[in-house]
Enzyme design. Structure first.
Site, PDB file in Angstrom:
ATOM      1  N   LYS A  13      -6.002  -7.288 -15.743  1.00 55.74           N
ATOM      2  CA  LYS A  13      -6.398  -5.892 -15.995  1.00 55.74           C
ATOM      3  C   LYS A  13      -7.451  -5.823 -17.102  1.00 55.74           C
ATOM      4  O   LYS A  13      -8.482  -5.179 -16.943  1.00 55.74           O
ATOM      5  CB  LYS A  13      -5.174  -5.039 -16.395  1.00 55.74           C
ATOM      6  CG  LYS A  13      -4.068  -5.005 -15.367  1.00 55.74           C
ATOM      7  CD  LYS A  13      -2.908  -4.125 -15.810  1.00 55.74           C
ATOM      8  CE  LYS A  13      -2.190  -4.584 -17.050  1.00 55.74           C
ATOM      9  NZ  LYS A  13      -1.511  -5.890 -16.936  1.00 55.74           N
ATOM     10  N   ARG A  88       2.881   3.191 -17.499  1.00 55.82           N
ATOM     11  CA  ARG A  88       3.717   2.028 -17.201  1.00 55.82           C
ATOM     12  C   ARG A  88       5.140   2.411 -16.832  1.00 55.82           C
ATOM     13  O   ARG A  88       5.961   1.533 -16.576  1.00 55.82           O
ATOM     14  CB  ARG A  88       3.781   1.181 -18.461  1.00 55.82           C
ATOM     15  CG  ARG A  88       3.303  -0.230 -18.301  1.00 55.82           C
ATOM     16  CD  ARG A  88       3.105  -0.727 -19.706  1.00 55.82           C
ATOM     17  NE  ARG A  88       3.120  -2.123 -19.834  1.00 55.82           N
ATOM     18  CZ  ARG A  88       2.046  -2.811 -20.240  1.00 55.82           C
ATOM     19  NH1 ARG A  88       0.903  -2.217 -20.439  1.00 55.82           N
ATOM     20  NH2 ARG A  88       2.161  -4.084 -20.431  1.00 55.82           N
ATOM     21  N   ARG A 127      -3.658 -18.306 -22.202  1.00 51.92           N
ATOM     22  CA  ARG A 127      -4.630 -17.302 -22.648  1.00 51.92           C
ATOM     23  C   ARG A 127      -4.984 -17.470 -24.130  1.00 51.92           C
ATOM     24  O   ARG A 127      -4.136 -17.775 -24.961  1.00 51.92           O
ATOM     25  CB  ARG A 127      -4.060 -15.897 -22.440  1.00 51.92           C
ATOM     26  CG  ARG A 127      -4.941 -14.816 -23.035  1.00 51.92           C
ATOM     27  CD  ARG A 127      -4.632 -13.449 -22.537  1.00 51.92           C
ATOM     28  NE  ARG A 127      -3.252 -13.032 -22.776  1.00 51.92           N
ATOM     29  CZ  ARG A 127      -2.763 -11.881 -22.331  1.00 51.92           C
ATOM     30  NH1 ARG A 127      -3.522 -11.062 -21.625  1.00 51.92           N
ATOM     31  NH2 ARG A 127      -1.513 -11.569 -22.573  1.00 51.92           N
ATOM     32  N   ARG A 160      -1.675 -14.949 -28.291  1.00 49.61           N
ATOM     33  CA  ARG A 160      -0.869 -13.760 -28.558  1.00 49.61           C
ATOM     34  C   ARG A 160       0.594 -14.178 -28.699  1.00 49.61           C
ATOM     35  O   ARG A 160       1.074 -14.996 -27.920  1.00 49.61           O
ATOM     36  CB  ARG A 160      -1.028 -12.749 -27.411  1.00 49.61           C
ATOM     37  CG  ARG A 160      -2.051 -11.687 -27.712  1.00 49.61           C
ATOM     38  CD  ARG A 160      -2.388 -10.822 -26.538  1.00 49.61           C
ATOM     39  NE  ARG A 160      -1.253 -10.167 -25.895  1.00 49.61           N
ATOM     40  CZ  ARG A 160      -1.360  -9.331 -24.865  1.00 49.61           C
ATOM     41  NH1 ARG A 160      -2.558  -9.037 -24.395  1.00 49.61           N
ATOM     42  NH2 ARG A 160      -0.303  -8.784 -24.316  1.00 49.61           N
ATOM     43  N   ARG A 171       8.601  -9.904 -20.259  1.00 48.55           N
ATOM     44  CA  ARG A 171       7.561  -8.927 -19.881  1.00 48.55           C
ATOM     45  C   ARG A 171       7.487  -8.783 -18.362  1.00 48.55           C
ATOM     46  O   ARG A 171       7.303  -7.677 -17.843  1.00 48.55           O
ATOM     47  CB  ARG A 171       6.200  -9.369 -20.440  1.00 48.55           C
ATOM     48  CG  ARG A 171       6.108  -9.169 -21.948  1.00 48.55           C
ATOM     49  CD  ARG A 171       4.953  -9.937 -22.560  1.00 48.55           C
ATOM     50  NE  ARG A 171       3.664  -9.538 -22.059  1.00 48.55           N
ATOM     51  CZ  ARG A 171       2.567 -10.315 -22.111  1.00 48.55           C
ATOM     52  NH1 ARG A 171       2.637 -11.534 -22.623  1.00 48.55           N
ATOM     53  NH2 ARG A 171       1.437  -9.868 -21.661  1.00 48.55           N
TER      54      ARG A 171
END
Ligand code: AP5
Length: 214
Positions: A13, A88, A127, A160, A171
């Site tokens: 996203k 969400r 990431r 992160r 998550r």
């Protein structure tokens, strides 16, 4: 044009939102990035959000709706907005719909980016993130030109905290339980466009652009 990018953690996203927003002159509003900025500035909202984010749970709806609607209400100089990570939950979607309606606005499309779960875990655990400008990279799939340094602003890249394997699992579970039902919600309203998020980043951008015009 007012758009929502929907999809599980790691679907791409944020990666896609930066590109689409730039090409279409939309304001890119990422709820995750805004919350991370609030945390960095140690605001009341940032401190309230911290424990939820670190656990991989959602921040309470009332805080998020106010935070995002405040940003939307203050947009100037764009041809619309691109929401990334918001709404969400059903409550957030209904809040967004009613607040937009009251302002004489509406959504034009909701793009759902679909990626299988094994790939999501691989993407998130590899990431790299720039805490200064919010750009994301991947150790294998989209590495920066110089290892550990942001191509855009030259600052040091970090991992992160919520990209650890345990928090990623939580998550993904949160997504399935609370966010995935929005696919049906927007499908019922005729706004949903589904695109595959698997493939080259440029290819996915092209699919999203075509879906917006459909
Ligand atoms: P947030 O920051 O929104 O996280 P997320 O939705 O979990 O999404 P991500 O940022 O992890 O993934 P993405 O889809 O943007 O993927 P990306 O482009 O980075 O939210 C964080 C937390 O804040 C939440 O857990 C919650 O606590 C809170 N929060 C936020 N919004 C909220 C809300 N509305 N309500 C309540 N709480 C909220 O890509 C991932 C990786 O894949 C990158 O490394 C990238 O380089 C790579 N990649 C991207 N595309 C491709 C491709 N095509 N091929 C290969 N690799 C790719």
């Amino acid at each position: 044009m007012n758009l929502v990018l929907l999809g599980p953690p790691g679907a791409g996203k944020g990666t896609q939102a930066v590109r689409i927003a730039r090409e279409c002159n939309l304001s890119h509003l990422s709820s995750g990035d805004i919350l991370r900025e609030e945390r960095k500035s140690k605001t009341e909202l940032g401190q309230a959000a911290q424990e939820y984010m670190d656990r991989g749970d959602l921040v309470p709806d009332n805080l998020i709706i106010e935070m995002m609607m405040d940003r939307i209400a203050n947009l100037r100089g764009f041809d619309g907005f691109l929401l990334d990570g918001f709404p969400r939950t059903r409550v957030q979607s209904e809040g967004l719909d009613s607040r937009l309606k009251a302002a004489g606005e509406s959504l034009d499309a909701v793009i759902s980016i679909e990626v299988d779960e094994d790939r999501l875990v691989e993407r998130l655990t590899g990431r790299l993130y720039c805490p200064s400008c919010g750009r994301t990279y991947h150790l294998t799939f989209s590495p920066p030109a110089r290892a550990g340094i942001c191509d855009h602003c030259g600052d040091a890249l970090i991992r992160r905290k919520d990209d650890s394997p345990e928090v990623v699992r939580q998550r993904l579970a949160t997504y399935k339980e609370q966010t995935r039902p929005l696919v049906a919600y927007y499908g019922d309203r005729g706004l949903l466009r589904t695109v595959s998020g698997v493939g080259e980043i440029d290819t996915v951008t092209q699919r999203i652009k075509e879906a917006c015009q459909a």
